[in-house]
Motif scaffolding. Structure first.
Motif, PDB file in Angstrom:
ATOM      1  N   GLY A  48       0.836  -1.205   0.000  1.00 44.98           N
ATOM      2  CA  GLY A  48       0.000   0.000   0.000  1.00 44.98           C
ATOM      3  C   GLY A  48       0.865   1.245   0.000  1.00 44.98           C
ATOM      4  O   GLY A  48       2.081   1.179  -0.187  1.00 44.98           O
ATOM      5  N   MET A  49       0.257   2.391   0.231  1.00 43.68           N
ATOM      6  CA  MET A  49       1.002   3.650   0.275  1.00 43.68           C
ATOM      7  C   MET A  49       1.835   3.695   1.561  1.00 43.68           C
ATOM      8  O   MET A  49       1.326   3.409   2.639  1.00 43.68           O
ATOM      9  N   GLU A  50       3.108   4.046   1.405  1.00 44.42           N
ATOM     10  CA  GLU A  50       3.998   4.141   2.561  1.00 44.42           C
ATOM     11  C   GLU A  50       4.760   5.458   2.511  1.00 44.42           C
ATOM     12  O   GLU A  50       5.020   6.006   1.439  1.00 44.42           O
ATOM     13  N   ASP A  51       5.134   5.940   3.686  1.00 45.64           N
ATOM     14  CA  ASP A  51       5.891   7.177   3.794  1.00 45.64           C
ATOM     15  C   ASP A  51       7.313   6.964   3.283  1.00 45.64           C
ATOM     16  O   ASP A  51       7.946   5.957   3.597  1.00 45.64           O
ATOM     17  N   GLU A  52       7.820   7.950   2.515  1.00 47.19           N
ATOM     18  CA  GLU A  52       9.178   7.859   1.975  1.00 47.19           C
ATOM     19  C   GLU A  52      10.240   8.020   3.057  1.00 47.19           C
ATOM     20  O   GLU A  52      11.185   7.252   3.121  1.00 47.19           O
ATOM     21  N   ILE A  53      10.097   9.060   3.873  1.00 46.55           N
ATOM     22  CA  ILE A  53      11.039   9.298   4.961  1.00 46.55           C
ATOM     23  C   ILE A  53      10.221   9.554   6.225  1.00 46.55           C
ATOM     24  O   ILE A  53       9.295  10.360   6.210  1.00 46.55           O
ATOM     25  N   VAL A  54      10.574   8.875   7.300  1.00 47.69           N
ATOM     26  CA  VAL A  54       9.917   9.085   8.588  1.00 47.69           C
ATOM     27  C   VAL A  54      11.008   9.387   9.610  1.00 47.69           C
ATOM     28  O   VAL A  54      12.072   8.758   9.604  1.00 47.69           O
ATOM     29  N   VAL A  55      10.724  10.357  10.472  1.00 47.84           N
ATOM     30  CA  VAL A  55      11.654  10.747  11.531  1.00 47.84           C
ATOM     31  C   VAL A  55      10.930  10.643  12.863  1.00 47.84           C
ATOM     32  O   VAL A  55       9.808  11.117  13.001  1.00 47.84           O
ATOM     33  N   TRP A  56      11.586  10.018  13.846  1.00 46.86           N
ATOM     34  CA  TRP A  56      11.094   9.993  15.214  1.00 46.86           C
ATOM     35  C   TRP A  56      12.086  10.778  16.054  1.00 46.86           C
ATOM     36  O   TRP A  56      13.280  10.501  16.025  1.00 46.86           O
ATOM     37  N   LEU A  57      11.590  11.735  16.803  1.00 51.25           N
ATOM     38  CA  LEU A  57      12.434  12.538  17.675  1.00 51.25           C
ATOM     39  C   LEU A  57      12.421  11.927  19.067  1.00 51.25           C
ATOM     40  O   LEU A  57      11.360  11.705  19.635  1.00 51.25           O
ATOM     41  N   SER A  58      13.602  11.651  19.609  1.00 52.56           N
ATOM     42  CA  SER A  58      13.707  11.180  20.984  1.00 52.56           C
ATOM     43  C   SER A  58      13.756  12.413  21.867  1.00 52.56           C
ATOM     44  O   SER A  58      14.691  13.200  21.797  1.00 52.56           O
ATOM     45  N   LEU A  59      12.747  12.591  22.682  1.00 51.20           N
ATOM     46  CA  LEU A  59      12.610  13.833  23.432  1.00 51.20           C
ATOM     47  C   LEU A  59      13.031  13.681  24.881  1.00 51.20           C
ATOM     48  O   LEU A  59      12.731  12.704  25.535  1.00 51.20           O
ATOM     49  N   ASP A  60      13.750  14.663  25.364  1.00 49.45           N
ATOM     50  CA  ASP A  60      14.101  14.770  26.768  1.00 49.45           C
ATOM     51  C   ASP A  60      13.698  16.182  27.163  1.00 49.45           C
ATOM     52  O   ASP A  60      14.474  17.118  26.997  1.00 49.45           O
ATOM     53  N   GLU A  61      12.480  16.326  27.637  1.00 44.58           N
ATOM     54  CA  GLU A  61      11.863  17.635  27.863  1.00 44.58           C
ATOM     55  C   GLU A  61      11.881  18.401  26.547  1.00 44.58           C
ATOM     56  O   GLU A  61      11.307  17.941  25.582  1.00 44.58           O
ATOM     57  N   LEU A  99      12.670   1.923   0.859  1.00 46.61           N
ATOM     58  CA  LEU A  99      13.426   1.371  -0.254  1.00 46.61           C
ATOM     59  C   LEU A  99      12.459   0.961  -1.356  1.00 46.61           C
ATOM     60  O   LEU A  99      11.575   0.134  -1.135  1.00 46.61           O
ATOM     61  N   THR A 100      12.627   1.557  -2.529  1.00 46.50           N
ATOM     62  CA  THR A 100      11.789   1.258  -3.693  1.00 46.50           C
ATOM     63  C   THR A 100      12.673   1.294  -4.936  1.00 46.50           C
ATOM     64  O   THR A 100      13.879   1.547  -4.844  1.00 46.50           O
ATOM     65  N   LYS A 101      12.066   1.110  -6.099  1.00 46.82           N
ATOM     66  CA  LYS A 101      12.861   1.177  -7.327  1.00 46.82           C
ATOM     67  C   LYS A 101      13.437   2.575  -7.554  1.00 46.82           C
ATOM     68  O   LYS A 101      14.402   2.740  -8.288  1.00 46.82           O
ATOM     69  N   GLN A 102      12.890   3.607  -6.897  1.00 53.10           N
ATOM     70  CA  GLN A 102      13.403   4.974  -7.025  1.00 53.10           C
ATOM     71  C   GLN A 102      14.600   5.261  -6.104  1.00 53.10           C
ATOM     72  O   GLN A 102      15.214   6.322  -6.198  1.00 53.10           O
ATOM     73  N   THR A 103      14.941   4.345  -5.233  1.00 54.75           N
ATOM     74  CA  THR A 103      15.986   4.588  -4.235  1.00 54.75           C
ATOM     75  C   THR A 103      17.296   5.113  -4.827  1.00 54.75           C
ATOM     76  O   THR A 103      17.830   6.101  -4.314  1.00 54.75           O
ATOM     77  N   PRO A 104      17.856   4.517  -5.875  1.00 53.82           N
ATOM     78  CA  PRO A 104      19.138   5.043  -6.371  1.00 53.82           C
ATOM     79  C   PRO A 104      19.079   6.533  -6.729  1.00 53.82           C
ATOM     80  O   PRO A 104      20.035   7.265  -6.466  1.00 53.82           O
ATOM     81  N   GLU A 105      17.953   6.991  -7.262  1.00 58.54           N
ATOM     82  CA  GLU A 105      17.818   8.408  -7.602  1.00 58.54           C
ATOM     83  C   GLU A 105      17.616   9.277  -6.361  1.00 58.54           C
ATOM     84  O   GLU A 105      17.893  10.479  -6.388  1.00 58.54           O
ATOM     85  N   GLN A 106      17.132   8.693  -5.271  1.00 55.17           N
ATOM     86  CA  GLN A 106      16.866   9.451  -4.046  1.00 55.17           C
ATOM     87  C   GLN A 106      18.089   9.572  -3.141  1.00 55.17           C
ATOM     88  O   GLN A 106      18.122  10.448  -2.267  1.00 55.17           O
ATOM     89  N   ILE A 107      19.079   8.746  -3.327  1.00 51.59           N
ATOM     90  CA  ILE A 107      20.235   8.733  -2.426  1.00 51.59           C
ATOM     91  C   ILE A 107      20.908  10.101  -2.307  1.00 51.59           C
ATOM     92  O   ILE A 107      21.236  10.517  -1.188  1.00 51.59           O
ATOM     93  N   PRO A 108      21.132  10.852  -3.392  1.00 48.46           N
ATOM     94  CA  PRO A 108      21.751  12.176  -3.211  1.00 48.46           C
ATOM     95  C   PRO A 108      20.918  13.099  -2.304  1.00 48.46           C
ATOM     96  O   PRO A 108      21.476  13.810  -1.458  1.00 48.46           O
ATOM     97  N   GLU A 109      19.594  13.064  -2.443  1.00 47.47           N
ATOM     98  CA  GLU A 109      18.720  13.885  -1.587  1.00 47.47           C
ATOM     99  C   GLU A 109      18.813  13.434  -0.129  1.00 47.47           C
ATOM    100  O   GLU A 109      18.912  14.257   0.782  1.00 47.47           O
ATOM    101  N   TRP A 110      18.791  12.123   0.106  1.00 46.27           N
ATOM    102  CA  TRP A 110      18.912  11.598   1.471  1.00 46.27           C
ATOM    103  C   TRP A 110      20.247  12.010   2.079  1.00 46.27           C
ATOM    104  O   TRP A 110      20.321  12.429   3.234  1.00 46.27           O
ATOM    105  N   THR A 111      21.309  11.888   1.281  1.00 50.34           N
ATOM    106  CA  THR A 111      22.638  12.249   1.758  1.00 50.34           C
ATOM    107  C   THR A 111      22.689  13.727   2.144  1.00 50.34           C
ATOM    108  O   THR A 111      23.219  14.083   3.203  1.00 50.34           O
ATOM    109  N   ASN A 112      22.130  14.580   1.301  1.00 51.88           N
ATOM    110  CA  ASN A 112      22.111  16.017   1.604  1.00 51.88           C
ATOM    111  C   ASN A 112      21.327  16.313   2.875  1.00 51.88           C
ATOM    112  O   ASN A 112      21.719  17.186   3.657  1.00 51.88           O
ATOM    113  N   LEU A 113      20.230  15.609   3.095  1.00 49.11           N
ATOM    114  CA  LEU A 113      19.431  15.799   4.308  1.00 49.11           C
ATOM    115  C   LEU A 113      20.253  15.436   5.551  1.00 49.11           C
ATOM    116  O   LEU A 113      20.300  16.206   6.519  1.00 49.11           O
TER     117      LEU A 113
END
Length: 167
Positions: free
Chosen positions: A82-95, A107-121
């Motif tokens: 089904g539809m899944e989120d591309e990038i998910v972030v969980w923040l570990s909070l201490d106050e 990870l999908t067939k688009q992953t190789p094209e997304q790696i530069p964007e992920w790296t920059n993030l």
């Protein structure tokens, strides 16, 4: 952890990982099960504040996931599940201070094209906030090592082989 994702832990300045073995617990392959927690190693290190980090992610197109205070996402893609989120972030909070992040990349067939964007993030997280990424042996590495950590991820390696990715 799902098969179609690569997951990473990032640590704020002055915070490091603690791996603890869960007594009596083993994986299906017989390996010991460990848990990860965060340990403050330098009380004088710069602090990362939740409101600033949450805004930083929002400025990069992330949105809160439902009513969650800790979870943010960006993008969705169709998958066999089904539809899944591309990038998910969980923040570990201490106050109001962030000690660490858990990030998941779909990870999908688009992953190789997304790696530069992920790296920059990831590089921007390291530059703007001083985060470090946890390597395969639970060591802290500079965010500039993201690609090296990614290509060691078991799920990534399986997808790379199955899809014939050239990275």
């Amino acid at each position: 952890m799902a098969y179609n994702q690569a997951s990473f832990f990032l640590f704020a300045p002055g915070v490091g990982p603690i791996m603890e073995t869960v007594e009596g617990a083993v994986t299906s392959s017989g390996d010991s099960v460990s848990t990860l927690s965060f340990s403050s190693s330098d009380s004088a290190a710069p602090q990362v504040f939740t409101t600033a980090l949450r805004q930083w992610f929002m400025d990069r197109g992330f949105a809160r996931k439902g009513d969650s205070e800790k979870q943010m996402f960006r993008g969705t893609q169709p998958t066999p599940f089904g539809m899944e989120d591309e990038i998910v972030v969980w923040l570990s909070l201490d106050e109001d201070q962030v000690t660490g992040l858990y990030m998941r990349f779909l990870l999908t067939k688009q992953t190789p094209e997304q790696i530069p964007e992920w790296t920059n993030l990831i590089l921007a997280l390291g530059h703007d906030f001083g985060f470090q990424i946890m390597g395969a042996n639970h060591e802290l590495l500079p965010c500039s090592d993201f690609l090296g950590v990614l290509v060691q991820n078991y799920n990534f390696l399986d997808f790379k082989k199955a899809k014939g990715w050239v990275i």
